[in-house]
Design a protein around this motif. Sequence first.
Motif, mmCIF file in Angstrom:
data_model
loop_
_atom_site.group_PDB
_atom_site.id
_atom_site.type_symbol
_atom_site.label_atom_id
_atom_site.label_comp_id
_atom_site.label_asym_id
_atom_site.label_seq_id
_atom_site.Cartn_x
_atom_site.Cartn_y
_atom_site.Cartn_z
ATOM 1 N N GLY A 157 -3.321 -0.300 -3.709
ATOM 2 C CA GLY A 157 -3.225 -0.568 -2.277
ATOM 3 C C GLY A 157 -3.252 0.717 -1.475
ATOM 4 N N LYS A 158 -2.521 1.721 -1.933
ATOM 5 C CA LYS A 158 -2.513 3.010 -1.239
ATOM 6 C C LYS A 158 -3.889 3.651 -1.297
ATOM 7 N N SER A 217 0.810 -1.225 0.000
ATOM 8 C CA SER A 217 0.000 0.000 0.000
ATOM 9 C C SER A 217 0.838 1.268 0.000
ATOM 10 N N SER A 218 2.095 1.156 -0.409
ATOM 11 C CA SER A 218 2.921 2.354 -0.530
ATOM 12 C C SER A 218 2.692 3.060 -1.861
ATOM 13 N N THR A 260 -5.536 -7.469 0.841
ATOM 14 C CA THR A 260 -4.308 -7.988 0.250
ATOM 15 C C THR A 260 -4.109 -7.423 -1.145
ATOM 16 N N SER A 261 -2.915 -6.942 -1.370
ATOM 17 C CA SER A 261 -2.517 -6.429 -2.673
ATOM 18 C C SER A 261 -1.066 -6.822 -2.875
ATOM 19 N N ALA A 262 -0.635 -6.916 -4.107
ATOM 20 C CA ALA A 262 0.763 -7.241 -4.404
ATOM 21 C C ALA A 262 1.092 -6.732 -5.794
ATOM 22 N N ILE A 294 -0.097 0.328 6.844
ATOM 23 C CA ILE A 294 0.277 0.226 5.433
ATOM 24 C C ILE A 294 1.619 -0.462 5.318
ATOM 25 N N ASN A 295 1.925 -0.951 4.143
ATOM 26 C CA ASN A 295 3.084 -1.824 3.960
ATOM 27 C C ASN A 295 3.708 -1.627 2.581
#
Length: 263
Positions: A20-21, A15-16, A91-93, A36-37
């Motif tokens: 995701g963000k 999420s940077s 979840t996101s990637a 956030i990650n």
Amino acid sequence: MDLQIHGNTALVTASSSGLGKASAKALAREGVNVVINGRDEAQLEEAKSEVEAVATGEVVAQPGDLTDEDDIEALVQTTVDEFGGLDHLVTSAGGPPSGPFLETDDEDWYQAYDLLVMSVVRLAREAEPHLREGDGGTIVNITSRSVKEAIDSLVLSNSVRMSVIGLEKTLSKEFGPDIRANAVLPGPHETARIKELVEQAVDRGEYDSYEEGLEARGSGIPVGRIGDPMELGNTVAFLSSPQSGFINGVSVPIDGGSGSSNL
């Protein structure tokens, strides 16, 4: 609409940047405490400031690699330690490399599976006991429209992301009624990657301006444009809320109607 999730806690991976963000921003704007990650700590801190600018809850940045099992455990544990629980997992990637089948080797397949599927498996496993403790836990998986229609030169995304949908459907049954699981299938949105591609096309002389290039990318979409990432983020927030309480085990295309699949 009041989504009734103020004071809840969410973990949003990858999420940077990008979708995701946007999802983290949409949740934070509703008063959700958000973790956030991302892997790039500098980019993650920039994203934290951006999410905080719209947040009415707290925002914590936790770096980590989604292919590292220890990092995933730390992500969930940090969320619980910071806020005393976990209500929503998003979840996101990042996408796997593009390329046709015959130019994709075994290592590419295993890496894509580890990034796209095993990250969700491990996150769901770690998050499950915490999600059950609240008044209604949710999981939303951000995948791709490629699970509905194969996209040229994206054999890894076309194939591997299907596993996430099978997992999401299974979790919607096995984790219910305490936890709902759904997925969103984004089409083209104006993310940093799209901006970069359009700017490169402008530099090559294919378009006279960024606006012209962006308009061209949306020409085949029935709504006449590509998506704003916040439109997807808002959908993720809705699916994480009790306002969507009877929606479970579904995969929602968010593509402006550009898909040709009937289902």
